[in-house]
Write a protein that holds these residues in place. Sequence first.
Motif, PDB file in Angstrom:
ATOM      1  N   THR A 149       0.824  -1.209   0.000  1.00  0.00           N
ATOM      2  CA  THR A 149       0.000   0.000   0.000  1.00  0.00           C
ATOM      3  C   THR A 149       0.856   1.257   0.000  1.00  0.00           C
ATOM      4  OG1 THR A 149      -1.863  -1.074   1.106  1.00  0.00           O
ATOM      5  CG2 THR A 149      -1.715   1.319   1.312  1.00  0.00           C
ATOM      6  N   TRP A 150       1.844   1.287   0.874  1.00  0.00           N
ATOM      7  CA  TRP A 150       2.689   2.475   0.981  1.00  0.00           C
ATOM      8  C   TRP A 150       3.712   2.561  -0.150  1.00  0.00           C
ATOM      9  CZ3 TRP A 150       2.095   6.697   3.947  1.00  0.00           C
ATOM     10  CH2 TRP A 150       1.133   6.633   4.955  1.00  0.00           C
ATOM     11  N   LEU A 151       4.192   1.435  -0.617  1.00  0.00           N
ATOM     12  CA  LEU A 151       5.125   1.449  -1.744  1.00  0.00           C
ATOM     13  C   LEU A 151       4.437   2.001  -2.983  1.00  0.00           C
ATOM     14  CD1 LEU A 151       7.954   0.729  -2.739  1.00  0.00           C
ATOM     15  CD2 LEU A 151       7.125  -1.589  -3.237  1.00  0.00           C
ATOM     16  N   ASN A 152       3.199   1.626  -3.199  1.00  0.00           N
ATOM     17  CA  ASN A 152       2.469   2.132  -4.356  1.00  0.00           C
ATOM     18  C   ASN A 152       2.132   3.611  -4.235  1.00  0.00           C
ATOM     19  OD1 ASN A 152       2.515  -0.262  -5.813  1.00  0.00           O
ATOM     20  ND2 ASN A 152       0.571  -0.994  -4.977  1.00  0.00           N
ATOM     21  N   LYS A 153       2.001   4.124  -3.024  1.00  0.00           N
ATOM     22  CA  LYS A 153       1.800   5.562  -2.849  1.00  0.00           C
ATOM     23  C   LYS A 153       2.970   6.335  -3.453  1.00  0.00           C
ATOM     24  CE  LYS A 153      -0.875   5.348   1.506  1.00  0.00           C
ATOM     25  NZ  LYS A 153      -2.040   6.195   1.197  1.00  0.00           N
ATOM     26  N   ILE A 154       4.180   5.856  -3.195  1.00  0.00           N
ATOM     27  CA  ILE A 154       5.369   6.518  -3.736  1.00  0.00           C
ATOM     28  C   ILE A 154       5.425   6.353  -5.250  1.00  0.00           C
ATOM     29  CG2 ILE A 154       7.893   6.425  -3.797  1.00  0.00           C
ATOM     30  CD1 ILE A 154       7.821   5.813  -0.798  1.00  0.00           C
ATOM     31  N   ARG A 155       5.104   5.163  -5.738  1.00  0.00           N
ATOM     32  CA  ARG A 155       5.140   4.924  -7.181  1.00  0.00           C
ATOM     33  C   ARG A 155       4.069   5.748  -7.907  1.00  0.00           C
ATOM     34  NH1 ARG A 155       7.957   0.701  -9.169  1.00  0.00           N
ATOM     35  NH2 ARG A 155       6.417   0.212 -10.777  1.00  0.00           N
ATOM     36  N   PHE A 156       2.873   5.824  -7.354  1.00  0.00           N
ATOM     37  CA  PHE A 156       1.809   6.601  -7.996  1.00  0.00           C
ATOM     38  C   PHE A 156       2.220   8.064  -8.125  1.00  0.00           C
ATOM     39  CE2 PHE A 156      -1.814   3.592  -6.441  1.00  0.00           C
ATOM     40  CZ  PHE A 156      -1.388   2.635  -7.351  1.00  0.00           C
ATOM     41  N   ARG A 157       2.893   8.584  -7.119  1.00  0.00           N
ATOM     42  CA  ARG A 157       3.325   9.992  -7.150  1.00  0.00           C
ATOM     43  C   ARG A 157       4.269  10.251  -8.320  1.00  0.00           C
ATOM     44  NH1 ARG A 157       6.288  12.014  -1.871  1.00  0.00           N
ATOM     45  NH2 ARG A 157       7.922  10.615  -2.662  1.00  0.00           N
ATOM     46  N   SER A 158       5.062   9.269  -8.667  1.00  0.00           N
ATOM     47  CA  SER A 158       6.029   9.446  -9.756  1.00  0.00           C
ATOM     48  C   SER A 158       5.469   8.997 -11.100  1.00  0.00           C
ATOM     49  CB  SER A 158       7.315   8.673  -9.450  1.00  0.00           C
ATOM     50  OG  SER A 158       7.072   7.279  -9.443  1.00  0.00           O
ATOM     51  N   GLY A 159       4.209   8.514 -11.122  1.00  0.00           N
ATOM     52  CA  GLY A 159       3.605   8.102 -12.383  1.00  0.00           C
ATOM     53  C   GLY A 159       3.822   6.656 -12.744  1.00  0.00           C
ATOM     54  N   MET A 160       4.296   5.840 -11.804  1.00  0.00           N
ATOM     55  CA  MET A 160       4.583   4.435 -12.075  1.00  0.00           C
ATOM     56  C   MET A 160       3.428   3.540 -11.629  1.00  0.00           C
ATOM     57  SD  MET A 160       7.383   4.296 -13.686  1.00  0.00           S
ATOM     58  CE  MET A 160       7.905   2.582 -13.565  1.00  0.00           C
ATOM     59  N   PRO A 161       3.226   2.413 -12.321  1.00  0.00           N
ATOM     60  CA  PRO A 161       2.123   1.517 -11.979  1.00  0.00           C
ATOM     61  C   PRO A 161       2.374   0.778 -10.673  1.00  0.00           C
ATOM     62  CG  PRO A 161       3.497   0.544 -13.688  1.00  0.00           C
ATOM     63  CD  PRO A 161       3.999   1.940 -13.482  1.00  0.00           C
ATOM     64  N   PRO A 162       1.324   0.166 -10.095  1.00  0.00           N
ATOM     65  CA  PRO A 162       1.486  -0.528  -8.816  1.00  0.00           C
ATOM     66  C   PRO A 162       2.295  -1.805  -8.936  1.00  0.00           C
ATOM     67  CG  PRO A 162      -0.709  -0.904  -9.711  1.00  0.00           C
ATOM     68  CD  PRO A 162      -0.067   0.122 -10.595  1.00  0.00           C
ATOM     69  N   VAL A 163       2.821  -2.243  -7.809  1.00  0.00           N
ATOM     70  CA  VAL A 163       3.511  -3.535  -7.746  1.00  0.00           C
ATOM     71  C   VAL A 163       2.576  -4.529  -7.065  1.00  0.00           C
ATOM     72  CG1 VAL A 163       5.772  -2.444  -7.616  1.00  0.00           C
ATOM     73  CG2 VAL A 163       4.582  -3.061  -5.509  1.00  0.00           C
ATOM     74  N   SER A 164       2.814  -5.807  -7.346  1.00  0.00           N
ATOM     75  CA  SER A 164       1.939  -6.832  -6.765  1.00  0.00           C
ATOM     76  C   SER A 164       2.699  -8.091  -6.397  1.00  0.00           C
ATOM     77  CB  SER A 164       0.823  -7.180  -7.750  1.00  0.00           C
ATOM     78  OG  SER A 164       1.371  -7.629  -8.992  1.00  0.00           O
ATOM     79  N   GLU A 165       4.036  -8.043  -6.426  1.00  0.00           N
ATOM     80  CA  GLU A 165       4.833  -9.216  -6.097  1.00  0.00           C
ATOM     81  C   GLU A 165       4.682  -9.593  -4.627  1.00  0.00           C
ATOM     82  OE1 GLU A 165       7.166  -7.269  -9.504  1.00  0.00           O
ATOM     83  OE2 GLU A 165       5.947  -6.638  -7.819  1.00  0.00           O
ATOM     84  N   SER A 166       5.293 -10.706  -4.269  1.00  0.00           N
ATOM     85  CA  SER A 166       5.332 -11.135  -2.874  1.00  0.00           C
ATOM     86  C   SER A 166       6.686 -11.773  -2.597  1.00  0.00           C
ATOM     87  CB  SER A 166       4.208 -12.135  -2.575  1.00  0.00           C
ATOM     88  OG  SER A 166       4.356 -13.294  -3.370  1.00  0.00           O
ATOM     89  N   GLY A 167       6.945 -12.041  -1.330  1.00  0.00           N
ATOM     90  CA  GLY A 167       8.179 -12.720  -0.952  1.00  0.00           C
ATOM     91  C   GLY A 167       9.424 -11.940  -1.332  1.00  0.00           C
ATOM     92  N   GLN A 168      10.477 -12.667  -1.725  1.00  0.00           N
ATOM     93  CA  GLN A 168      11.757 -12.035  -2.039  1.00  0.00           C
ATOM     94  C   GLN A 168      11.650 -11.117  -3.245  1.00  0.00           C
ATOM     95  OE1 GLN A 168      14.335 -12.101  -0.087  1.00  0.00           O
ATOM     96  NE2 GLN A 168      15.556 -10.788  -1.439  1.00  0.00           N
TER      97      GLN A 168
END
Length: 616
Positions: free
Chosen positions: A489-508
Motif C-alpha cells: 500500500t505504501w510502496l504504491n503511494k510513492i510509485r503513484f506519485r512518480s507516475g509508475m504503476p502498482p507492484v503486486s509481487e510477494s516474498g523475495q
Amino acid sequence: MNKSLKYIAIALVSGGLLAGCNEDYLNTLPLDKAPGDLVWTDAALAESAVTELYNGLHDGLLNQESMDCITDNALYNFGKQDIMEANISPSNTGWVNNTYEYGEMYSRIRAANIALKKLATPQFENTNGIVERLKGETYFMRAYFYNQMLRYYGGIPIIKSPYELTSSDFTIARNTYEECVNFIVSDLDSASMLLQGKTLATGRATNGAALALKSRVLLYAASDLHDIPTASGKSTVIGGFSNKELLGYVSGDQNARWQAAKDAAKAVIDLGIYGYNLNLSAPVTPEEGRANYVNLYLSRNGGEKDAIFLRQFINAKDEWGAWYPRNNGPNGYHGWTSSEPTQNLVDDYEMMDGTKFDWNNAEHKAAPYDNRDPRFYASILYDGAPWKPRTADAAGTDPFNQIQMGTYQVGSASSPTTYFGLDTRNSSIENWNGTRTGYAIRKFIDPNPAIEDQVTRQEVASPQIKFTEVVFNYIEACLELGQEAEAITWLNKIRFRSGMPPVSESGQALVERYRNERNIEMLFEEQRFYDARRWMIAKETLGEKVRIMKVTATLKPGKTVPVYKYSKDDYNYTYTVQEIDPGVENRKWDDKLYFMPINRDEMNRNNKLVQNPGYQ
C-alpha cells in the motif's frame, strides 16, 4: 640628542603613559569573538553557539564528490576511489566526507557536550522557552553526529560530557553497538520531548526531525548487518571477529527490533504534517510524475512538505554546496561533471509499464532512453536530453539545447565529418572534464536558465532527512515482519506519485522491488552505501564493475545535417555498453568494507580502541 638617550626617553614616556592608563586597557575584549563564559550568560550568544553545531553538516548531500560515487550508482571523474578497490586501511582510510570523519564528528560532539553542560544551569532569562529549545536542538545534533559515525564504523566511544584540562586520562574504549543505539535513541527522545510544540526556522531541528532520525537509527539497528548471528553466517570477516558486540547485536530478537523500527516510522507518519502527493489512488501522468519528483528535490511547489531536516544555502554566501551546478553539470555548460551516474544505475530504472529494462530486448536496445520511469528524466542527463540554453560560446554549435554525449556525423551522408558532442571528453568547449560514463547528474540542479553553471550559485537545499525516507523505513519494517499488504500500500503511494504503476509481487521478489524503488527514489541522498551494506548485498552491488555508455550516430542515406541535433529521422543510433577502463577504476569488494577502519592516528592516541575486523 644622543640616539641612545632619545630611545630611553621615549621608553620612559611610553612606560609612564601605560602606567597612567586604566587597567581595563589591557583587558579589552576582541570585537569579533565572545569569551566562552560570556556566551552562556546571553540568550542570543547561546543560540549562536548552538547554531554553530549545524555547520557540522558542511555541504550536506550537495558535494562535488557525491557519496554515491562509492556505490554502483556513480563514478567520481577526478580519481579512482580506494574504497571501491578495497585498498583502504587504517593508514589510508580513503574517501571520508567531513560529515563522517572521526575527529571532525568528535569536535562537534564536544561542542554539543559543552552546550548541554552550560544549558543545564542557564544564566539568562528563559524567554519563550529558549533554554528547552536550545537543549532540544543540541540533543538532536549530538545524536546526529554519533549516528553518522555509528553507521560508518559500528560502535564508537560514547562521551557524554566535555573533557577538562584537569582530566588525567583521555583514553576511552568503544561502546557496544547496542549501547550506542540506546544512547542515540535516548538523545532523540529527549530532543523530541523538548522540541514538541516549538516553532523553529527552516533548517533547524524539530520534534519531527528527532522522530525521523530515530526511525533511521532503529531501521539500521534491525538490519542483517547488525544482527551478528545472521551477519556472521554471511561474512567470515565478521564471523571471525572477537569483539562482535562492537558491530551489532550478539543476542536478542531481531523481529522485536524490526517492530521498534516500524513503530518509530509510524510515529512520524502519524504526526500528519509531512508528505507530498502521497494520497493518490492511481498513478499520475508521466509529466506530472516528473514534475512531482523535481518539486521534491528542489523543495518547491509543495515538495518542501517532504523535507523534515535540511541544509540550506543562500546566494549571498559563497558555499561549496551552492556551486553544485558547476561542480556536477556537463562540461559543455562549463560544468565539471564530477559525480557521474553509471550505466549500472541507468539500467535499474524501469520501463513506464513497470517491467525491467532489458538489453536483450531489441526494442529496448534500439531506444534505451524511451518510455522509462519519469524519475529517470528528472534525475539523469543523457545523450539527447533537453536541457538549459547553452552559454554564448556554445549556443551557435548547439542552438537546440540538447545534451551531447556521443560521437556523430555532420555534413552530408555521402561525405560525413566526425563531430564530438559538446558534453564529451573531446568537447570543443572544455575537454578535460567531460563525462566518462556517458551521463551527468540532473537531480538537485536548478533548471533556471539564469543559472550559468560556471559563474552562478544556486539556492537548492540539501535534504538530510525526508519524509519519503521515513515511509520507506516503514515499508521495509513491514516487509521484514511479514506484513506485505501494508508494505505494498505504501510502496504504491510513492510509485503513484512518480507516475509508475502498482507492484503486486510477494516474498523475495517484493523485497527486491522495494530495494530498487528505494535506490531510485532517493538517488544521490547518501542512502545506497549504507543500504547495500546493511542488507549485506554489497558484493553484488558496490563491488560491481562500472559500466559506461558509448553513443554513436551515423547519418541515414541522403541526409544532410549542418549542425548536429538529436534526430531519429536523420540518424541511426548505436548504443554500446562496456566496462570502464580498469585504469580509471577497477572495483572489487572485500567483506572488511562492511565496516570502515578507524584512522591509525586515532588508534595511536587511544590505546583502548579496538580496530574493526580485516584491518589489523
